[in-house]
Structure formats: structure tokens, C-alpha cells
Write a protein that holds these residues in place. Sequence first.
Motif, PDB file in Angstrom:
ATOM      1  N   LEU A   1       0.822  -1.211   0.000  1.00 28.29           N
ATOM      2  CA  LEU A   1       0.000   0.000   0.000  1.00 28.29           C
ATOM      3  C   LEU A   1       0.856   1.262   0.000  1.00 28.29           C
ATOM      4  CD1 LEU A   1      -2.926  -0.986   2.393  1.00 28.29           C
ATOM      5  CD2 LEU A   1      -2.998  -0.711  -0.093  1.00 28.29           C
ATOM      6  N   GLY A   2       1.988   1.214   0.710  1.00 23.51           N
ATOM      7  CA  GLY A   2       2.910   2.343   0.665  1.00 23.51           C
ATOM      8  C   GLY A   2       3.417   2.581  -0.752  1.00 23.51           C
ATOM      9  N   GLY A   3       3.718   1.511  -1.466  1.00 23.93           N
ATOM     10  CA  GLY A   3       4.150   1.634  -2.856  1.00 23.93           C
ATOM     11  C   GLY A   3       3.053   2.178  -3.745  1.00 23.93           C
ATOM     12  N   LEU A   4       1.835   1.692  -3.535  1.00 21.68           N
ATOM     13  CA  LEU A   4       0.701   2.166  -4.327  1.00 21.68           C
ATOM     14  C   LEU A   4       0.461   3.658  -4.103  1.00 21.68           C
ATOM     15  CD1 LEU A   4      -1.589   1.335  -6.252  1.00 21.68           C
ATOM     16  CD2 LEU A   4      -2.957   0.840  -4.230  1.00 21.68           C
ATOM     17  N   LEU A   5       0.470   4.089  -2.842  1.00 27.14           N
ATOM     18  CA  LEU A   5       0.267   5.517  -2.538  1.00 27.14           C
ATOM     19  C   LEU A   5       1.409   6.371  -3.077  1.00 27.14           C
ATOM     20  CD1 LEU A   5      -1.188   5.299   1.070  1.00 27.14           C
ATOM     21  CD2 LEU A   5      -2.392   5.907  -1.041  1.00 27.14           C
ATOM     22  N   SER A   6       2.634   5.863  -2.975  1.00 21.95           N
ATOM     23  CA  SER A   6       3.774   6.594  -3.510  1.00 21.95           C
ATOM     24  C   SER A   6       3.654   6.734  -5.026  1.00 21.95           C
ATOM     25  CB  SER A   6       5.071   5.875  -3.138  1.00 21.95           C
ATOM     26  OG  SER A   6       6.184   6.553  -3.655  1.00 21.95           O
ATOM     27  N   LEU A   7       3.276   5.667  -5.695  1.00 21.58           N
ATOM     28  CA  LEU A   7       3.103   5.711  -7.147  1.00 21.58           C
ATOM     29  C   LEU A   7       2.013   6.706  -7.540  1.00 21.58           C
ATOM     30  CD1 LEU A   7       3.680   4.712 -10.016  1.00 21.58           C
ATOM     31  CD2 LEU A   7       2.147   2.778  -9.556  1.00 21.58           C
ATOM     32  N   LEU A   8       0.880   6.651  -6.874  1.00 20.37           N
ATOM     33  CA  LEU A   8      -0.218   7.578  -7.196  1.00 20.37           C
ATOM     34  C   LEU A   8       0.166   9.034  -6.937  1.00 20.37           C
ATOM     35  CD1 LEU A   8      -3.273   5.571  -5.823  1.00 20.37           C
ATOM     36  CD2 LEU A   8      -2.741   6.071  -8.223  1.00 20.37           C
ATOM     37  N   GLY A   9       0.782   9.292  -5.790  1.00 20.23           N
ATOM     38  CA  GLY A   9       1.213  10.662  -5.470  1.00 20.23           C
ATOM     39  C   GLY A   9       2.271  11.153  -6.446  1.00 20.23           C
ATOM     40  N   GLY A  10       3.228  10.285  -6.759  1.00 24.33           N
ATOM     41  CA  GLY A  10       4.276  10.663  -7.707  1.00 24.33           C
ATOM     42  C   GLY A  10       3.733  10.941  -9.093  1.00 24.33           C
ATOM     43  N   LEU A  11       2.784  10.113  -9.539  1.00 24.85           N
ATOM     44  CA  LEU A  11       2.165  10.357 -10.848  1.00 24.85           C
ATOM     45  C   LEU A  11       1.375  11.666 -10.854  1.00 24.85           C
ATOM     46  CD1 LEU A  11       0.999   6.768 -11.842  1.00 24.85           C
ATOM     47  CD2 LEU A  11       2.795   8.141 -12.941  1.00 24.85           C
ATOM     48  N   ALA A  12       0.704  11.971  -9.752  1.00 23.30           N
ATOM     49  CA  ALA A  12      -0.027  13.245  -9.670  1.00 23.30           C
ATOM     50  C   ALA A  12       0.942  14.418  -9.784  1.00 23.30           C
ATOM     51  CB  ALA A  12      -0.812  13.321  -8.355  1.00 23.30           C
ATOM     52  N   ILE A  13       2.051  14.341  -9.064  1.00 21.32           N
ATOM     53  CA  ILE A  13       3.031  15.435  -9.110  1.00 21.32           C
ATOM     54  C   ILE A  13       3.643  15.545 -10.503  1.00 21.32           C
ATOM     55  CG2 ILE A  13       5.293  16.192  -8.266  1.00 21.32           C
ATOM     56  CD1 ILE A  13       4.438  15.124  -5.490  1.00 21.32           C
ATOM     57  N   THR A  14       4.073  14.417 -11.071  1.00 20.97           N
ATOM     58  CA  THR A  14       4.747  14.502 -12.368  1.00 20.97           C
ATOM     59  C   THR A  14       3.796  14.910 -13.491  1.00 20.97           C
ATOM     60  OG1 THR A  14       4.495  12.109 -12.712  1.00 20.97           O
ATOM     61  CG2 THR A  14       6.582  12.873 -11.772  1.00 20.97           C
ATOM     62  N   ASN A  15       2.527  14.573 -13.384  1.00 20.52           N
ATOM     63  CA  ASN A  15       1.563  15.007 -14.402  1.00 20.52           C
ATOM     64  C   ASN A  15       1.233  16.487 -14.279  1.00 20.52           C
ATOM     65  OD1 ASN A  15       0.484  12.856 -16.306  1.00 20.52           O
ATOM     66  ND2 ASN A  15       0.602  11.783 -14.349  1.00 20.52           N
ATOM     67  N   LEU A  16       1.247  17.011 -13.060  1.00 19.99           N
ATOM     68  CA  LEU A  16       0.946  18.426 -12.849  1.00 19.99           C
ATOM     69  C   LEU A  16       2.191  19.311 -12.917  1.00 19.99           C
ATOM     70  CD1 LEU A  16      -1.582  18.211  -9.885  1.00 19.99           C
ATOM     71  CD2 LEU A  16      -2.071  18.888 -12.237  1.00 19.99           C
ATOM     72  N   HIS A  17       3.346  18.723 -12.642  1.00 21.05           N
ATOM     73  CA  HIS A  17       4.546  19.543 -12.444  1.00 21.05           C
ATOM     74  C   HIS A  17       5.780  18.816 -12.963  1.00 21.05           C
ATOM     75  CE1 HIS A  17       7.682  21.770 -10.338  1.00 21.05           C
ATOM     76  NE2 HIS A  17       6.788  22.711 -10.147  1.00 21.05           N
TER      77      HIS A  17
ATOM     78  N   LEU B   1       9.272   6.103  -8.997  1.00 23.13           N
ATOM     79  CA  LEU B   1      10.231   4.998  -9.024  1.00 23.13           C
ATOM     80  C   LEU B   1      10.147   4.145  -7.758  1.00 23.13           C
ATOM     81  CD1 LEU B   1      13.334   6.815 -10.554  1.00 23.13           C
ATOM     82  CD2 LEU B   1      11.786   5.191 -11.680  1.00 23.13           C
ATOM     83  N   GLY B   2      10.022   4.795  -6.598  1.00 25.40           N
ATOM     84  CA  GLY B   2       9.902   4.048  -5.348  1.00 25.40           C
ATOM     85  C   GLY B   2       8.620   3.234  -5.288  1.00 25.40           C
ATOM     86  N   GLY B   3       7.532   3.816  -5.777  1.00 23.34           N
ATOM     87  CA  GLY B   3       6.269   3.088  -5.798  1.00 23.34           C
ATOM     88  C   GLY B   3       6.308   1.885  -6.718  1.00 23.34           C
ATOM     89  N   VAL B   4       6.853   2.077  -7.903  1.00 26.91           N
ATOM     90  CA  VAL B   4       6.965   0.958  -8.846  1.00 26.91           C
ATOM     91  C   VAL B   4       7.866  -0.127  -8.262  1.00 26.91           C
ATOM     92  CG1 VAL B   4       7.888   0.273 -11.097  1.00 26.91           C
ATOM     93  CG2 VAL B   4       6.438   2.300 -10.911  1.00 26.91           C
ATOM     94  N   ALA B   5       8.983   0.261  -7.664  1.00 25.25           N
ATOM     95  CA  ALA B   5       9.901  -0.721  -7.076  1.00 25.25           C
ATOM     96  C   ALA B   5       9.215  -1.526  -5.978  1.00 25.25           C
ATOM     97  CB  ALA B   5      11.144  -0.020  -6.527  1.00 25.25           C
ATOM     98  N   ARG B   6       8.430  -0.867  -5.125  1.00 28.62           N
ATOM     99  CA  ARG B   6       7.748  -1.588  -4.039  1.00 28.62           C
ATOM    100  C   ARG B   6       6.671  -2.529  -4.561  1.00 28.62           C
ATOM    101  NH1 ARG B   6       6.743   3.380  -0.101  1.00 28.62           N
ATOM    102  NH2 ARG B   6       8.062   4.504  -1.547  1.00 28.62           N
ATOM    103  N   ILE B   7       6.053  -2.197  -5.686  1.00 24.50           N
ATOM    104  CA  ILE B   7       5.001  -3.043  -6.238  1.00 24.50           C
ATOM    105  C   ILE B   7       5.592  -4.176  -7.083  1.00 24.50           C
ATOM    106  CG2 ILE B   7       3.066  -3.071  -7.877  1.00 24.50           C
ATOM    107  CD1 ILE B   7       2.462  -0.158  -6.909  1.00 24.50           C
ATOM    108  N   VAL B   8       6.573  -3.863  -7.932  1.00 30.04           N
ATOM    109  CA  VAL B   8       7.102  -4.825  -8.890  1.00 30.04           C
ATOM    110  C   VAL B   8       8.248  -5.661  -8.321  1.00 30.04           C
ATOM    111  CG1 VAL B   8       8.214  -5.041 -11.155  1.00 30.04           C
ATOM    112  CG2 VAL B   8       6.378  -3.382 -10.833  1.00 30.04           C
ATOM    113  N   ALA B   9       9.131  -5.032  -7.548  1.00 30.43           N
ATOM    114  CA  ALA B   9      10.318  -5.726  -7.028  1.00 30.43           C
ATOM    115  C   ALA B   9      10.472  -5.450  -5.528  1.00 30.43           C
ATOM    116  CB  ALA B   9      11.558  -5.279  -7.788  1.00 30.43           C
TER     117      ALA B   9
END
Length: 131
Positions: A45-61, A81-89
Motif C-alpha cells: 500500500l505504501g508503494g501504491l500511494l507513492s506511485l499515485l502521489g508521484g504520478l499526480a506530481i509529475t503530471n501536474l509539475h 520509481l519508489g512506488g513501482v519498485a515496491r510493487i514490482v520488485a
Amino acid sequence: MDRSLFLSRLIGPTFLAIALGMLVNLGMYESMIAEALRPGILFYLGGLLSLLGGLAITNLHNKWQMNWRVIITVLGWLMVLGGVARIVAPQFAIAIGSTIYGDRASTVMIALLVGALGALLTFKGYGRPIR
């Protein structure tokens, strides 16, 4: 309001609170970090939240200007990157996290780095009047 200012007003005080919490309650944060670095639903869940937050930031900024605004962009991409790493690896992400938070001195250094980034972003977000 400028997106950079908006995001710096969100991230800056959050980082300051995290850094202060880490420094004042170092033992408790070390326990929480150890708990968070174990495989399981919390890690996922930490990875999922990190991925979602990171995508929001990178899409807006996604601004790669050589000024303070690039900090927000880099933080967004690190979250992705941290979110993807926690989910995938997850084993790889746990190994990296265990290395980063290996001892008390490194935890203190991370708290100081997070605090410095928080102070800078807070100053940039709130330190000057908005036109």
C-alpha cells in the motif's frame, strides 16, 4: 496560484513535520521504519500511494528548469520509481530501504535532509507574496 507554489506549500510543511518527528522521536521512527520495511500489505500500500502521489506530481509539475522548482519534479519522479519498485520488485526495494536506514546516523542524516528540503520548499511557498 502557480502549481510550484501550491505543491511547495503542501510538501514543505509536511517534510518539516516529518523531519521534526523523526528527530524528536528517533527510536519510535526507527521502529516504524523497520515495520515498514517488512514484506506485506503495508509495504504494498505504501508503494501504491507513492506511485499515485508521484504520478499526480509529475503530471501536474514536470518542470525541468534549473531552479528550486526542479526539486518538486525530482521528488515526484522519485516517488514514482519508489512506488513501482515496491510493487514490482519488493525484495529489491526492501534491500535498498534497509541500506538507506541501516543505522541511527543515517536516519538522522535523512531527517536533516528532509528538514532542509522542507524548509526550502516552505520558504519558497510561503516566503514571498503571491501576485
